[in-house]
Design a protein around this motif. Sequence first.
Motif, PDB file in Angstrom:
ATOM      1  N   ALA A  90      -8.127  -1.178  -2.110  1.00 52.23           N
ATOM      2  CA  ALA A  90      -8.191   0.019  -1.255  1.00 52.23           C
ATOM      3  C   ALA A  90      -6.809   0.647  -1.096  1.00 52.23           C
ATOM      4  O   ALA A  90      -6.661   1.881  -1.113  1.00 52.23           O
ATOM      5  CB  ALA A  90      -8.767  -0.341   0.112  1.00 52.23           C
ATOM      6  N   GLY A  91      -5.778  -0.183  -0.946  1.00 51.56           N
ATOM      7  CA  GLY A  91      -4.416   0.341  -0.821  1.00 51.56           C
ATOM      8  C   GLY A  91      -3.956   1.041  -2.082  1.00 51.56           C
ATOM      9  O   GLY A  91      -3.330   2.107  -2.023  1.00 51.56           O
ATOM     10  N   LEU A  92      -4.279   0.461  -3.251  1.00 49.14           N
ATOM     11  CA  LEU A  92      -3.883   1.073  -4.513  1.00 49.14           C
ATOM     12  C   LEU A  92      -4.584   2.413  -4.723  1.00 49.14           C
ATOM     13  O   LEU A  92      -3.952   3.401  -5.117  1.00 49.14           O
ATOM     14  CB  LEU A  92      -4.209   0.118  -5.665  1.00 49.14           C
ATOM     15  N   ILE A  93      -5.884   2.457  -4.441  1.00 45.86           N
ATOM     16  CA  ILE A  93      -6.623   3.721  -4.593  1.00 45.86           C
ATOM     17  C   ILE A  93      -6.083   4.771  -3.616  1.00 45.86           C
ATOM     18  O   ILE A  93      -5.943   5.949  -3.968  1.00 45.86           O
ATOM     19  CB  ILE A  93      -8.132   3.487  -4.377  1.00 45.86           C
ATOM     20  N   THR A  94      -5.746   4.349  -2.403  1.00 44.21           N
ATOM     21  CA  THR A  94      -5.170   5.285  -1.423  1.00 44.21           C
ATOM     22  C   THR A  94      -3.842   5.839  -1.914  1.00 44.21           C
ATOM     23  O   THR A  94      -3.561   7.041  -1.767  1.00 44.21           O
ATOM     24  CB  THR A  94      -4.984   4.592  -0.067  1.00 44.21           C
ATOM     25  N   LEU A  95      -3.017   4.996  -2.515  1.00 42.26           N
ATOM     26  CA  LEU A  95      -1.742   5.467  -3.058  1.00 42.26           C
ATOM     27  C   LEU A  95      -1.939   6.456  -4.201  1.00 42.26           C
ATOM     28  O   LEU A  95      -1.123   7.367  -4.394  1.00 42.26           O
ATOM     29  CB  LEU A  95      -0.911   4.275  -3.555  1.00 42.26           C
TER      30      LEU A  95
END
Length: 480
Positions: A90-95
């Motif tokens: 989720a953090g990678l997709i948000t970035l």
Amino acid sequence: MSYTPSSNDLIAISPMLILCGVALLSLVVQFLIPKEEEAKPLWVLSVLGLLIAMYALYHTTSSPGYGKFFGSQISISPLTVWLSAIYLIAGLITLLIAPPFLSQHRTLFPEFFPLLLFCLAGMMFLTSGYDFIVIFVGLEILSLALYVMIGMARTSVSALESAMKYFLLGTFSSGFMLLGIAFLYGGSGTTNLDGALRGLFLKGYEANFSKLGLGLFLVGVSFKAALVPFHSWTPDVYEGAQTPITGFMASAGKASALGLVIILFNHIPMGEIGNVWKVLMGSIALISMTWGNIVALKQENLKRMLAYSSISHAGYIVAGIACGAGLEALYYLFSYSLLNLAAFAIISYLEQGKHEVTVNGISHLSGEHPLTALALSVIFLSFAGFPPLIGFWTKLFLLQKMAESDLFFNRLLLFGAVANSCVAFYYYMKITIQSYMKQETGAVAGVRDLPSMPTLGFLVFLLCVFFAAGWLFFQPGALL
């Protein structure tokens, strides 16, 4: 008594150490580069840090392997590893999604990147902690970072209002959790997860302390998971926060709270006392799924609709947990997190920092932006559980687990989940109906100068392929 961490202890928490280290490094790097060029280096550094943390997380499964570390204060298990994987993905997709949209609002501050990494580290400590103190520290790390991320749009009154509401109510919920930990310690003499919950079976005032402590702790957890009656912050915060931040909060933030519920119920001792807590949380889940769906029926704003939808989905998951679902609840969490990220990514794209995306606003979206309309329909139909999309299989596996028991209460929860799924189908279907079956063009659908965003398009395409066919190769057995 002093304790010196071993190499295995440090390797066990290496993903969290990497995230915190990169976050601190990015705070220093921003002062070494020109202000107008700081976003790209910090973005690259954050993405690299996340990828390294993912590798470190994978490495911990073999070395040092599963077990207890730091004197049984940290637990590494298949469940905690998969929950951490959800947060990192989720953090990678948000970035990958957030920076262009935050730039439109002029709120892509350099602090965004370390705050996101600290938030992810807090989530990992929250669900990897085997001690209530570690769990609480993880909760506070993620909460403080999230409060600031929500309020970063300093020129937006709604964003500041959302941040203040979330901060004030979150502070109260943290107080409940801390007081609950104090009572759990008073009833058992330890804050270790197993030892503190074992106090429920003691007699006399110790058991009363433990019961009161667990009840107060669950109040705080229910707030973070947005379960009724602790849900009032959800629609306002979802609507007021910047949409990419809302997507992160609705995916990773929700997954961390519900992941903690799974862990707690894995450690509550079996027997009559354990069943009382399952009935209590099951009742809250039944009310949550019903209230969330009923209020969502009347929503026009898509962000508020998804906010009430998140309350109902939290109810489904907790109802499954109360009926003994573990693997199925984790599978639901994984799929639901990706669905939220994709939904809020498309809403961000349609908003472009200027428009409020409503049900009427996307009328005839298929005529103006056919690929966007198709992706939006796939996502919302998957939310609804339309076969053969992945949302159908997540609900099916969860409902099958709930149906295994002959207990009257479990059957009641099963009936409630099925009935609410039918209710939810109505408002999810409105998105497809408005996009494809309306002749007049809505305000958002009529915007023809939407920019080309290849990265976002490719990412949403991959997610939609997963939603359409992911169940063929990715089922609950693949998780644990």
